[in-house]
Each structure stands twice: as structure tokens, then as C-alpha cells.
Write a protein that holds these residues in place. Sequence first.
Motif, PDB file in Angstrom:
ATOM      1  N   TRP A  24      -2.961  33.930  22.658  1.00  0.00           N
ATOM      2  CA  TRP A  24      -3.798  34.736  21.811  1.00  0.00           C
ATOM      3  C   TRP A  24      -3.045  35.045  20.665  1.00  0.00           C
ATOM      4  CZ3 TRP A  24      -3.346  39.726  19.979  1.00  0.00           C
ATOM      5  CH2 TRP A  24      -4.221  40.145  19.423  1.00  0.00           C
ATOM      6  N   ALA A  25      -1.658  35.612  20.787  1.00  0.00           N
ATOM      7  CA  ALA A  25      -0.996  36.095  19.827  1.00  0.00           C
ATOM      8  C   ALA A  25      -0.417  34.876  18.787  1.00  0.00           C
ATOM      9  CB  ALA A  25       0.516  36.840  20.123  1.00  0.00           C
ATOM     10  N   PHE A  26      -0.294  33.910  19.459  1.00  0.00           N
ATOM     11  CA  PHE A  26       0.233  32.765  18.768  1.00  0.00           C
ATOM     12  C   PHE A  26      -0.789  32.208  17.827  1.00  0.00           C
ATOM     13  CE2 PHE A  26       0.896  27.889  18.048  1.00  0.00           C
ATOM     14  CZ  PHE A  26       2.062  27.804  17.733  1.00  0.00           C
ATOM     15  N   CYS A  27      -2.133  31.881  18.296  1.00  0.00           N
ATOM     16  CA  CYS A  27      -3.193  31.480  17.648  1.00  0.00           C
ATOM     17  C   CYS A  27      -3.704  32.484  16.301  1.00  0.00           C
ATOM     18  CB  CYS A  27      -4.269  31.171  18.556  1.00  0.00           C
ATOM     19  SG  CYS A  27      -4.201  29.657  19.480  1.00  0.00           S
ATOM     20  N   ASN A  28      -3.588  33.725  16.982  1.00  0.00           N
ATOM     21  CA  ASN A  28      -3.881  34.949  15.913  1.00  0.00           C
ATOM     22  C   ASN A  28      -2.901  34.807  14.815  1.00  0.00           C
ATOM     23  OD1 ASN A  28      -6.243  36.879  16.042  1.00  0.00           O
ATOM     24  ND2 ASN A  28      -5.495  36.055  18.211  1.00  0.00           N
TER      25      ASN A  28
ATOM     26  N   VAL B 293      -5.622  26.048  17.968  1.00  0.00           N
ATOM     27  CA  VAL B 293      -4.631  25.477  17.013  1.00  0.00           C
ATOM     28  C   VAL B 293      -5.040  24.552  16.306  1.00  0.00           C
ATOM     29  CG1 VAL B 293      -2.488  24.183  17.263  1.00  0.00           C
ATOM     30  CG2 VAL B 293      -2.563  26.148  18.661  1.00  0.00           C
ATOM     31  N   ALA B 294      -5.981  23.569  16.669  1.00  0.00           N
ATOM     32  CA  ALA B 294      -6.569  22.440  16.176  1.00  0.00           C
ATOM     33  C   ALA B 294      -7.504  23.121  14.962  1.00  0.00           C
ATOM     34  CB  ALA B 294      -7.362  21.649  16.933  1.00  0.00           C
ATOM     35  N   LYS B 295      -7.909  24.206  15.294  1.00  0.00           N
ATOM     36  CA  LYS B 295      -8.959  24.729  14.110  1.00  0.00           C
ATOM     37  C   LYS B 295      -7.948  25.416  13.323  1.00  0.00           C
ATOM     38  CE  LYS B 295     -12.610  28.607  13.404  1.00  0.00           C
ATOM     39  NZ  LYS B 295     -13.283  29.547  14.162  1.00  0.00           N
TER      40      LYS B 295
END
Length: 333
Positions: A149-153, A182-184
Motif C-alpha cells: 500500500w505504501a509503495f504504490c501510494n 504498479v502497472a497503473k
Amino acid sequence: MKQITFLFTAMLLLASCNKGYKLTVTFPDDSANGETAFLTNYDTGDTIATATVENRMCTFEGDAGKGFFARLYASGNPYGFIVEPGEVQLNIAEGNAVSPLNDKLAAWSKEMQKIADDSTLTEAENDARYAEGLMKLYQENKDNAIGPWAFCNYLMYKDFTEADIDALLKKAPAEYAQLKRVAKAKNAARQLTVTAEGQKFTDFVVVAEDGAKQKLSDHVGKGKVVVADFWASWCPPCRAEIPKLQALKEKYGDKFDVVGIAVWDNPDDTRKAIEELSITWPVIIGTHKLTEPTDLYGIKSIPHVIIFGPDGTILSRGLTGNALAAKLTEVIK
């Protein structure tokens, strides 16, 4: 030997049981009784399970694995929290979830709120502190549900190139590369390049619930400056920006046009907000939770305002408030 085998089997069964979760959701009143609550995966958006609300409560049970960030949709509203092995309590009235990882995330959120409330920080300093907070949170929780969650944000909070994202992925757990968010983020990086300031507008077609088609080119590239506002009814900053746009329209009249693009929203909620906010300009409304326009323009948060020149060239993007007013004054003179 049989005793050892039995103990080993029991331990495996216990480990398997420990992966299970029980989520109990409590609602503030009887208004949700009889409704269906949807538990979804935050990354994929897939529905994991449904439950009927009875006596202000509903429960979900299943396999949590190592845990995952989830969203519960109930009464048209989303609630984000972590599902992890064991008991998880989600109190809708208080707006919090209780479990070890949810408690940890709540403590972090309080720290971030202190930064947001610090009036001695500039907006740029505030943004930098928040980004640093996300990175630290990810680094400390790589192997639990908080980490992804933190990584993607973090990826969505900053404007990274694809190369930047790939470099970060090399240091992340291997499974992070498979995350849809991540793809997004990578797609957003690509689209930010092709829809940067100085580029001609990229058209899109939105099909409404009744089948009617609406295009960005119906409004942009027609010989007039156009302010395009990407917004949603549930977004407080979006709603706060609309009166400012109305004031600019009153000030400059026909020197520019405004078009709203309702994204990530329920069409009925959009129409209700148009009435509540007395929006007078056209608003492009698609079907439920429209995402194509924001994907195409690499938009990661809303409100997002783009100023298009008379020929459809992108003159600015991402400005709001006083910065938007100053830029608009500059381009319409």
C-alpha cells in the motif's frame, strides 16, 4: 515417531488456521440494514466477498494469506483498511479499523496529519515530508500488507518516469512487480509524457448510461481557452475548487470556457453534486466510476485542472486556487 508426526501435522494445521481472518463491520445506525456490503481487493478492485447488513453489523471470514489492503463498499461509500490474519474490527461510525497492522497504520496517519497541520511548512515542504513518510513506512513494512500500500501510494504521489519505477522495483519484494497499481503508475508515467504542457490534447470518448457519446474534442480545440476540471462528488478538495472556478468565470465571462469531467464516481452522485454546487458549465458524465480520462492523462489525484489553448495545446496542468487564477489571467490576455 507417530507423536512427532502428529505434532508436526498439528503445527501445520495451526499455521493454516492462523492465515484466516474474521472481519466484523459495525454500522452507526439501522439505515444500512438489508444492504449488501462488498469487500474488495484494493490493488485489483476485485470483489472478495459480500455480506448482508443485519442489526447494524455484518461479518466476513476467509483466508488472509499474509494480509492485504482492502476496501469495503457499503451504502455507496468506500472504507480502506487492512485485512490480516486474526480478528479485524471495522467501525464505520468512528471511521477506523482495529487490528495490529491497522493500529500501526493509524499511528502513522496521525504523524502525517501533524505534518499537514504544520503551518510553518510550505506546500512543497509538506509534500516532501509526506513522500518521505510513505517511503519510510514502505521500507519498515515490506513483508506485510502495509508495504505494498505504501509503495504504490509513493509511486502515485510523485511524478516518476518508468525508469525511476523500475529502479525502485529492483529493491522491492519480487511480487510487487505484479501489482496492478504498479502497472497503473507506469502507465501514468507514460501518459504524463504524451500529455505534458506544450503537447496537443489527446481526445477521449465517454459513453453515458443512456448510450450517448461525449468527447473532449466537443469542447477543446474550438478556438477558445478551455479549463477542464477532473473531479468527483465525494472529493472535498474537488468541491472546494468549484466555487473558485465559478468566481473566475464570473470575472472573465466568455474569455474562456469550463468543462467538467466526472471521474471515479457514481453518475447519480455526480448529478446530485451538480445541483448542490450550482455548476453551470457542461460536465462529461460516463458510467459508474469512470477511469479512462484520468488514465489517458496520467492523472493520479483529483481535483486536476488542465488549461487548453484555443488550438487544443496544453498550457498548464495540475494548478488550483491562486496559481490557477494567475495562469488563467496570463493566458487569456
